[in-house]
Design an enzyme around this catalytic site. Sequence first.
Site, short mmCIF file in Angstrom:
data_model
loop_
_atom_site.label_atom_id
_atom_site.label_comp_id
_atom_site.label_asym_id
_atom_site.label_seq_id
_atom_site.Cartn_x
_atom_site.Cartn_y
_atom_site.Cartn_z
N CYS A 1 28.53 -39.35 -4.63
CA CYS A 1 29.29 -39.02 -3.44
C CYS A 1 28.62 -39.54 -2.17
O CYS A 1 28.12 -38.76 -1.35
CB CYS A 1 29.48 -37.52 -3.36
SG CYS A 1 30.50 -36.95 -4.72
N GLU A 2 28.59 -40.84 -2.06
CA GLU A 2 28.04 -41.54 -0.90
C GLU A 2 28.83 -42.83 -0.79
O GLU A 2 28.94 -43.56 -1.77
CB GLU A 2 26.58 -41.95 -1.14
CG GLU A 2 25.57 -40.83 -1.17
CD GLU A 2 25.24 -40.29 0.20
OE1 GLU A 2 25.37 -41.05 1.19
OE2 GLU A 2 24.87 -39.11 0.29
N GLY B 1 3.86 -59.05 -6.79
CA GLY B 1 4.88 -59.51 -5.84
C GLY B 1 5.56 -60.81 -6.22
O GLY B 1 6.30 -61.37 -5.41
N ARG C 1 18.22 -49.37 -5.68
CA ARG C 1 17.84 -50.51 -4.84
C ARG C 1 18.94 -51.04 -3.92
O ARG C 1 18.66 -51.32 -2.75
CB ARG C 1 17.24 -51.64 -5.70
CG ARG C 1 15.93 -51.23 -6.39
CD ARG C 1 15.27 -52.35 -7.15
NE ARG C 1 14.73 -53.36 -6.27
CZ ARG C 1 15.28 -54.53 -6.04
NH1 ARG C 1 16.41 -54.89 -6.66
NH2 ARG C 1 14.73 -55.37 -5.20
N GLU D 1 -1.54 -58.18 -10.34
CA GLU D 1 -0.81 -56.96 -10.67
C GLU D 1 0.70 -57.17 -10.66
O GLU D 1 1.40 -56.62 -9.82
CB GLU D 1 -1.12 -55.89 -9.63
CG GLU D 1 -2.57 -55.66 -9.41
CD GLU D 1 -2.83 -54.72 -8.24
OE1 GLU D 1 -3.76 -53.90 -8.38
OE2 GLU D 1 -2.14 -54.79 -7.22
N PRO D 2 1.22 -57.95 -11.59
CA PRO D 2 2.67 -58.13 -11.61
C PRO D 2 3.39 -56.88 -12.11
O PRO D 2 2.95 -56.25 -13.07
CB PRO D 2 2.88 -59.29 -12.58
CG PRO D 2 1.66 -59.28 -13.45
CD PRO D 2 0.54 -58.71 -12.64
#
Length: 439
Positions: free
Chosen positions: A360-361, A248, A329, A289-290
């Site tokens: 197509c959004e 994180g 993202r 845990e990167p």
Amino acid sequence: MHLYGTSAVSDRGHLTIGGVDTVQLSKEYGTALYVYDVAMIREKARAFRNAFEQENVHYQVAYASKAFSCIAMVQLADEEGLSLDVVSGGELYTALQAGFPAERIHFHGNNKSDAEIRMALDAKIGCFVVDNFYELALLEQLAEEKGVRANILLRITPGIEAHTHDYILTGQEDSKFGFDLQSGQVEEAIQSAEKKSTLKLLGLHCHIGSQIFETTGFVMAIDKIFQYLSTWYESFGFAPEVLNLGGGFGIRYTADDQPIPVGDYIAAMTHAVKRNLSEGMAMPEIWIEPGRSLVGEAGLTLYTVGSHKHVPELRNYLAVDGGMSDNLRPALYQAKYEAAIANRMNETRDHLYSVAGKCCESGDMLIWDCKLQRAISGDVMAVFSTGAYGYSMANNYNRLPKPAVVFVENGEASLVVKRESYEDLIHHDLPLKQAIISK
Ligand SMILES: *Cc1c(COP(=O)(O)O)cnc(C)c1O
């Protein structure tokens, strides 16, 4: 303009990465294209490891491979002496195919299947991070069946909220992950695991969130866990051999993000653990845990600029040959990015654009309102800091083939994931059955 890692501007005003011209890369491999600065990944890995060496504690730095997993990346993690987190049979398969040493693989996930657990037991992986009582029982049963003993950590939710976006916040009580600390679930799980001869309980795991820029959240989580650990140590002698504090660690996507040196996190964590140890309790190994912080800033995505749309008084849209299919993202959680026109690095950034994807959004926008060099169709755009959760969240929406991935280091580029072809897109499709057609 912020340039990451080994990126620079060449005499021709082209963006380079790892000593390679990005415009050349776009010609050679096509766009959209993910490009990784290998030297930068190595540098990040070494920074984490050096920070632990300085603190003089036993440690493991496990790369959270969900951030970006492919054979070459797993092999790079191995070269740098990292351990590896996997969260699915697919990530485990990739790791094993890459030849990653099984004993340094840790298996995460809140709903590991029977088949995934069997696969991991057969591969003799180093550790299962057990998420819930269902998994605890299932793992015990399958380990017994195979006549093996599985190392485990118990994943706990300490009830700490890190300051981050809701979607990537995992340490708070109301979470789908882990045993709840407050309500006594962790104590119950420890006692149950310690009774099982097929399980070896190494310790506890917690991951409080992602894109965290302060050490406070980690220290609060450690303090909280030790309130309980001291009681358990006194009442039934439980002391963890391993404390896994998750990942994180925040990275820079835009000028609003100000990462702190990774050594600061490691120092704060190890000091907090040392300060909290009960009399007689040995210093546990610290594991982290990167994911994002190892690969995020090392990656960029190259696109070709295509169509433009000018809405008078409102906006200039610039469309590129990718979008939410290669970078989910922004659409998923309004993530922000910076970009540059890679073939015009010496020109002034005096044009305000919004960068649109080709899906197509209406929500398929990579960047709203960014100042760029004046761009024309055919220019190459680089979007920075796309190394984590870009390729790994890529999808085939609108049947766009997934882009290729290239590693660059010391002036050389090498293809590590081939671009998908149209044939790949229909590879698993089967024709409509004749019987159905005739009905
Ligand atoms: C996602 C995740 C990580 C990595 O998070 P980053 O923000 O990429 O560092 C580490 N541990 C666990 C359990 C995770 O779910």
